[in-house]
Design a protein around this motif. Structure first.
Motif, PDB file in Angstrom:
ATOM      1  N   ALA A 116      62.182  13.918  53.294  1.00 46.81           N
ATOM      2  CA  ALA A 116      63.503  14.492  53.030  1.00 46.81           C
ATOM      3  C   ALA A 116      63.526  15.976  53.336  1.00 46.81           C
ATOM      4  CB  ALA A 116      63.876  14.264  51.565  1.00 46.81           C
ATOM      5  N   ARG A 117      64.535  16.388  54.068  1.00 48.31           N
ATOM      6  CA  ARG A 117      64.732  17.806  54.323  1.00 48.31           C
ATOM      7  C   ARG A 117      66.189  18.109  54.024  1.00 48.31           C
ATOM      8  NH1 ARG A 117      60.748  21.228  54.680  1.00 48.31           N
ATOM      9  NH2 ARG A 117      61.277  22.276  56.609  1.00 48.31           N
ATOM     10  N   ILE A 118      66.402  18.742  52.917  1.00 48.38           N
ATOM     11  CA  ILE A 118      67.765  19.056  52.501  1.00 48.38           C
ATOM     12  C   ILE A 118      67.978  20.535  52.693  1.00 48.38           C
ATOM     13  CG2 ILE A 118      69.304  19.004  50.512  1.00 48.38           C
ATOM     14  CD1 ILE A 118      67.954  16.547  49.598  1.00 48.38           C
ATOM     15  N   ASN A 119      69.168  20.927  53.081  1.00 46.52           N
ATOM     16  CA  ASN A 119      69.538  22.327  53.328  1.00 46.52           C
ATOM     17  C   ASN A 119      68.813  22.919  54.521  1.00 46.52           C
ATOM     18  OD1 ASN A 119      71.086  22.148  51.060  1.00 46.52           O
ATOM     19  ND2 ASN A 119      69.653  23.245  49.737  1.00 46.52           N
ATOM     20  N   THR A 120      68.308  22.087  55.398  1.00 45.14           N
ATOM     21  CA  THR A 120      67.650  22.646  56.567  1.00 45.14           C
ATOM     22  C   THR A 120      67.758  21.664  57.705  1.00 45.14           C
ATOM     23  OG1 THR A 120      65.548  23.378  57.486  1.00 45.14           O
ATOM     24  CG2 THR A 120      65.452  21.720  55.786  1.00 45.14           C
ATOM     25  N   GLN A 121      67.649  22.161  58.910  1.00 47.32           N
ATOM     26  CA  GLN A 121      67.680  21.278  60.059  1.00 47.32           C
ATOM     27  C   GLN A 121      66.297  21.050  60.630  1.00 47.32           C
ATOM     28  OE1 GLN A 121      70.201  19.720  61.205  1.00 47.32           O
ATOM     29  NE2 GLN A 121      71.845  20.702  60.049  1.00 47.32           N
ATOM     30  N   VAL A 122      65.316  21.700  60.036  1.00 45.39           N
ATOM     31  CA  VAL A 122      63.975  21.615  60.603  1.00 45.39           C
ATOM     32  C   VAL A 122      63.277  20.388  60.032  1.00 45.39           C
ATOM     33  CG1 VAL A 122      61.796  22.809  60.854  1.00 45.39           C
ATOM     34  CG2 VAL A 122      63.914  24.112  60.721  1.00 45.39           C
ATOM     35  N   PRO A 123      62.841  19.472  60.878  1.00 43.53           N
ATOM     36  CA  PRO A 123      62.194  18.283  60.340  1.00 43.53           C
ATOM     37  C   PRO A 123      60.738  18.551  59.965  1.00 43.53           C
ATOM     38  CG  PRO A 123      62.210  18.158  62.708  1.00 43.53           C
ATOM     39  CD  PRO A 123      62.889  19.441  62.348  1.00 43.53           C
ATOM     40  N   THR A 124      60.226  17.684  59.143  1.00 42.64           N
ATOM     41  CA  THR A 124      58.806  17.782  58.796  1.00 42.64           C
ATOM     42  C   THR A 124      58.033  16.873  59.717  1.00 42.64           C
ATOM     43  OG1 THR A 124      59.549  17.865  56.534  1.00 42.64           O
ATOM     44  CG2 THR A 124      57.199  17.653  56.889  1.00 42.64           C
ATOM     45  N   ILE A 125      57.056  17.418  60.378  1.00 40.37           N
ATOM     46  CA  ILE A 125      56.213  16.583  61.227  1.00 40.37           C
ATOM     47  C   ILE A 125      54.839  16.551  60.588  1.00 40.37           C
ATOM     48  CG2 ILE A 125      55.280  16.285  63.536  1.00 40.37           C
ATOM     49  CD1 ILE A 125      57.645  17.858  64.567  1.00 40.37           C
ATOM     50  N   LEU A 126      54.449  15.370  60.191  1.00 36.33           N
ATOM     51  CA  LEU A 126      53.184  15.250  59.479  1.00 36.33           C
ATOM     52  C   LEU A 126      52.042  15.100  60.465  1.00 36.33           C
ATOM     53  CD1 LEU A 126      54.297  12.710  56.787  1.00 36.33           C
ATOM     54  CD2 LEU A 126      53.977  15.130  56.497  1.00 36.33           C
ATOM     55  N   GLU A 127      50.891  15.579  60.049  1.00 34.78           N
ATOM     56  CA  GLU A 127      49.728  15.411  60.920  1.00 34.78           C
ATOM     57  C   GLU A 127      49.320  13.958  61.001  1.00 34.78           C
ATOM     58  OE1 GLU A 127      47.775  19.618  59.567  1.00 34.78           O
ATOM     59  OE2 GLU A 127      46.738  17.744  59.188  1.00 34.78           O
ATOM     60  N   ALA A 128      49.417  13.304  59.893  1.00 31.32           N
ATOM     61  CA  ALA A 128      49.043  11.887  59.888  1.00 31.32           C
ATOM     62  C   ALA A 128      50.135  11.129  59.151  1.00 31.32           C
ATOM     63  CB  ALA A 128      47.705  11.704  59.176  1.00 31.32           C
ATOM     64  N   THR A 129      50.479   9.960  59.645  1.00 26.99           N
ATOM     65  CA  THR A 129      51.542   9.225  58.970  1.00 26.99           C
ATOM     66  C   THR A 129      51.049   7.994  58.231  1.00 26.99           C
ATOM     67  OG1 THR A 129      51.966   8.037  61.001  1.00 26.99           O
ATOM     68  CG2 THR A 129      53.337   9.938  60.563  1.00 26.99           C
ATOM     69  N   THR A 130      49.864   7.537  58.537  1.00 26.83           N
ATOM     70  CA  THR A 130      49.378   6.347  57.864  1.00 26.83           C
ATOM     71  C   THR A 130      48.205   6.706  56.973  1.00 26.83           C
ATOM     72  OG1 THR A 130      50.003   5.062  59.767  1.00 26.83           O
ATOM     73  CG2 THR A 130      48.602   3.987  58.182  1.00 26.83           C
ATOM     74  N   PHE A 131      48.250   6.219  55.762  1.00 30.06           N
ATOM     75  CA  PHE A 131      47.204   6.514  54.800  1.00 30.06           C
ATOM     76  C   PHE A 131      46.710   5.228  54.189  1.00 30.06           C
ATOM     77  CE2 PHE A 131      47.990  10.972  54.948  1.00 30.06           C
ATOM     78  CZ  PHE A 131      49.324  11.056  55.278  1.00 30.06           C
ATOM     79  N   SER A 132      45.466   5.264  53.783  1.00 31.76           N
ATOM     80  CA  SER A 132      44.948   4.074  53.128  1.00 31.76           C
ATOM     81  C   SER A 132      45.109   4.252  51.629  1.00 31.76           C
ATOM     82  CB  SER A 132      43.473   3.876  53.479  1.00 31.76           C
ATOM     83  OG  SER A 132      42.722   4.942  52.979  1.00 31.76           O
ATOM     84  N   MET A 133      45.486   3.172  50.977  1.00 30.85           N
ATOM     85  CA  MET A 133      45.643   3.216  49.526  1.00 30.85           C
ATOM     86  C   MET A 133      44.368   2.679  48.908  1.00 30.85           C
ATOM     87  SD  MET A 133      49.399   1.515  49.469  1.00 30.85           S
ATOM     88  CE  MET A 133      49.819   1.772  47.796  1.00 30.85           C
ATOM     89  N   LYS A 134      43.791   3.463  48.040  1.00 26.32           N
ATOM     90  CA  LYS A 134      42.573   3.021  47.390  1.00 26.32           C
ATOM     91  C   LYS A 134      42.737   3.180  45.902  1.00 26.32           C
ATOM     92  CE  LYS A 134      39.527   4.265  51.119  1.00 26.32           C
ATOM     93  NZ  LYS A 134      38.404   5.047  51.571  1.00 26.32           N
ATOM     94  N   LEU A 135      42.062   2.322  45.177  1.00 27.69           N
ATOM     95  CA  LEU A 135      42.071   2.465  43.730  1.00 27.69           C
ATOM     96  C   LEU A 135      40.746   3.071  43.334  1.00 27.69           C
ATOM     97  CD1 LEU A 135      43.672  -0.853  42.532  1.00 27.69           C
ATOM     98  CD2 LEU A 135      44.676   1.385  42.619  1.00 27.69           C
ATOM     99  N   GLN A 136      40.811   4.328  42.914  1.00 33.79           N
ATOM    100  CA  GLN A 136      39.572   5.000  42.564  1.00 33.79           C
ATOM    101  C   GLN A 136      39.139   4.511  41.208  1.00 33.79           C
ATOM    102  OE1 GLN A 136      39.781   9.169  41.560  1.00 33.79           O
ATOM    103  NE2 GLN A 136      38.457   9.591  43.288  1.00 33.79           N
ATOM    104  N   LYS A 137      37.913   3.998  41.139  1.00 31.78           N
ATOM    105  CA  LYS A 137      37.381   3.431  39.910  1.00 31.78           C
ATOM    106  C   LYS A 137      38.323   2.377  39.342  1.00 31.78           C
ATOM    107  CE  LYS A 137      35.447   7.810  38.504  1.00 31.78           C
ATOM    108  NZ  LYS A 137      35.611   8.858  37.521  1.00 31.78           N
TER     109      LYS A 137
END
Lengths: 272, 363
Positions: free
Chosen positions: B303-324
């Motif tokens: 979400a980018r509100i009040n701005t026209q500049v988009p967010t470009i992420l370095e990585a878009t896919t993440f692994s979900m892990k359950l720590q302990k």
């Protein structure tokens, strides 16, 4: 709703048949199922399993949403231990199949072992396939585990007099031999030719000097006398590499009297 | 992990005295361009999104029919709201939504144990690179805050939330089945949102709306796509002018592709979860840490509100892990070098750098 009783088939089981004709109101059907189940278990508190022969039939009369509602209500009912239903996947639209897959936790699909390749065979040739398909097939299971991973299992089954026997998939089906080396972008294995070539490679320092000892100029003025001294005192630091009489490398450690900087490029004398 | 720094513009908002009270309201944080952030309940997700969920935004989560990971996101979101005493509205297609509150995770308050663990790890890790220790000390000081005012709590998924968090609260639990064409549900949402209006004078406690599985097959309105679309659109408009965040999960596999696309476009923040196969040897070779993974999370839009500049992420896919087995962590995918010609689909979607390695390297 009519009800009746069938004579006991095997001792210990009892059967009761209720005929329910109105499929328009699935809520009533749900209540009827739950009631019937409660009667089956002792004192109405135990759990019972529900098996639905053909959801395809139900979908002919009711919408997918009411059927899905019925199934999910049955599933979440505290007294229903498990719920099992059958569906003909090829006659429904994808939305209906997707909805049912969404609410199920295990999906099993069965298919024939071999499919006739050429669909235009004469009837007489099809018979062996049909016979084979009647006796068994393959079953693929997608099991949604609680931690969110999906387990896929495939087995073959054949129907015999005594029951259904499950066996792992025979090797006629696709079994690609996996090599233990992981797929990487580098070629980690050597072919025979490459092995021979590797043995023939001459390493750089092996051919320097062509058999004669070489002097590597390191920018010092009195080269000869220094070298003679060092040769005697630091004998243990000398490294020689001999390879079938090709050449020798004699290394003098010169860190003791190293000049701060040297204008010459030490690589000038390399002979590779 | 991708933690993007907020872009600093040449204009900066002059924070008035009233706005200074925000720092005293737990669970709110100033964001760039005059926005405020609300925590999602998952520390790593907050970092990926640049601070959390923007107040006044609509977050949509695309479900995978084969995995219940969207429940993890919803649970953490709701728990975080309850811990911070924020009003909550929860709707689900289940028969008894209030029962779901008993399955919410409890926050972990023993921060000393956590920060000590981190310290010990860092001590070991930095024996050689000891000069970098001074940078890590800054991070540790964040943990010294009082537990109540912590922006994002770590939740223990195995422990249920204590009753006192949700017994006295303003929590609305709604059955989606009750609303035949979503009008009654929409009215409930509107009345809930009118409790948290947005004005510069005084900042009330922010509200949270969690809608689980909008469009599940049990509900009657699920085939009325235009009704669902207009509901989501009007909810988005109402949320924009109030101090709340709405998280909606929906199953895109059940919808027609055009409807699913429209819903995705309506979202301010779009996230999707994906299941992974169990005991997949190919995947185990491809990804490190496969044993602990439970699924994949992809961030499609921030979400980018009040701005026209988009967010470009370095990585878009993440692994979900359950720590302990108890807390959810998101990690960037670590990928072993692959044979480009085989074109394994997980690798191409899971590449950290965003461009999959194709073709053999030439030396």
């Amino acid at each position: 709703m009519e009800s009746g009783r069938i004579a006991n088939l095997t001792p210990g089981t009892s059967t009761r048949a209720n005929l329910y004709k109105n499929l328009k109101d699935l809520n009533k059907l749900l209540l009827a199922i739950v009631e019937l189940g409660k009667e089956l278990v002792e004192d109405g508190k135990g759990r019972f399993a529900v098996a639905i022969d053909s959801v395809s039939e139900m979908l002919r009369h009711a919408s997918i949403f009411s059927v899905a509602g019925l199934l999910s209500n049955l599933r979440s009912h505290s007294q229903v231990s498990c719920l099992f239903w059958l569906l003909h996947s090829d006659i429904h639209e994808t939305k209906a199949i997707a909805a049912l897959e969404y609410i199920s936790s295990i999906q099993a699909s069965s298919e024939p072992i071999t499919r006739p390749i050429n669909g235009q065979r004469a009837n007489s040739e099809k018979l062996p396939f049909l016979e084979q398909n009647l006796r068994g097939g393959k079953i693929h299971i997608r099991f949604k585990r609680r931690n969110g991973r999906v387990r896929l299992m495939s087995e073959e089954f054949c129907i015999e007099q005594s029951g259904i026997k499950f066996t792992p998939i025979s090797s006629e089906a696709e079994m690609i031999a996996q090599s233990l080396v992981p797929k990487v972008q580098f070629n980690l294995e050597l072919s025979e030719k490459e092995r021979n070539d590797r043995a023939k490679v001459v390493l750089p320092f092996e051919h320097q000097g062509n058999g004669k000892t070489i002097q590597i100029y390191d920018g010092r003025k009195s080269l000869n006398e220094d070298r003679a001294e060092i040769q005697y005192t630091s004998a243990e630091k000398v490294q020689t590499v001999t390879d079938s009489g090709r050449g020798e490398i004699i290394y003098f450690r010169d860190s003791d009297d190293e000049m701060p900087d040297s204008d010459e490029d030490p690589d000038d004398d390399l002979d590779i | 992990m991708a933690g993007n720094k907020p872009r600093v513009s040449s204009f900066s908002r002059n924070f008035t005295a009233a706005s200074n009270t925000i720092s005293q309201i737990p669970g709110l944080k100033h964001g760039p361009n005059g926005t405020m952030f609300l925590s999602s309940g998952i520390l790593d997700l907050d970092k990926i999104l640049g601070g959390g969920f923007t107040l006044g935004s609509l977050v949509m989560v695309m479900e995978d029919p084969e995995a219940p990971h969207h429940m993890l996101l919803i649970r953490n979101f709701m728990s975080q709201g309850l811990v911070h005493n924020q009003p909550l509205l929860y709707a689900s297609p289940a028969k008894d939504p209030r029962g779901f509150l008993g399955t919410l995770p409890s926050p972990v308050f023993s921060k000393d144990e956590k920060s000590r663990d981190r310290d010990a790890e860092q001590e070991k890790g930095l024996r050689i690179a000891w000069q970098y220790k001074k940078y890590f000390d800054e991070q540790n000081s964040e943990f010294q805050r009082d537990e109540k005012s912590e922006y994002c709590n770590d939740f223990d998924l195995r422990k249920p939330l204590e009753r006192h968090f949700y017994s006295g609260q303003q929590i609305d639990c709604i059955r989606l089945e009750d609303s035949a064409d979503l009008t009654t549900f929409h009215d409930r949402c509107s009345s809930f949102l009118s409790q948290t209006p947005r004005n510069d004078r005084n900042i009330t406690c922010p509200g949270r709306i969690a809608i689980q599985s909008l469009g599940a097959p049990q509900c009657d309105f699920s085939d009325k796509e235009c009704n669902m679309l207009s509901f989501v659109r009007s909810l988005k408009n109402t949320i924009r002018s109030s101090n709340a965040v709405a998280v909606i999960t929906f199953p895109p596999s059940l919808f027609s592709p055009s409807f699913s696309k429209r819903l995705q476009h309506l979202a301010d923040t779009l996230v999707s979860v994906k299941a992974i196969p169990d005991e997949d040897k190919e995947l185990a070779k491809l990804l490190t840490g496969y044993q602990d993974m439970v699924g994949l999370l992809s961030v499609h839009k921030v979400a980018r509100i009040n701005t026209q500049v988009p967010t470009i992420l370095e990585a878009t896919t993440f692994s979900m892990k359950l720590q302990k087995r108890r807390s959810l962590i998101l990690e960037c995918l670590n990928q072993a070098p692959i044979d480009g010609s085989s074109g394994i689909s997980y690798a191409s979607s899971g590449s950290c750098t965003g461009s999959s390695k194709t073709g053999a390297l030439d030396f």
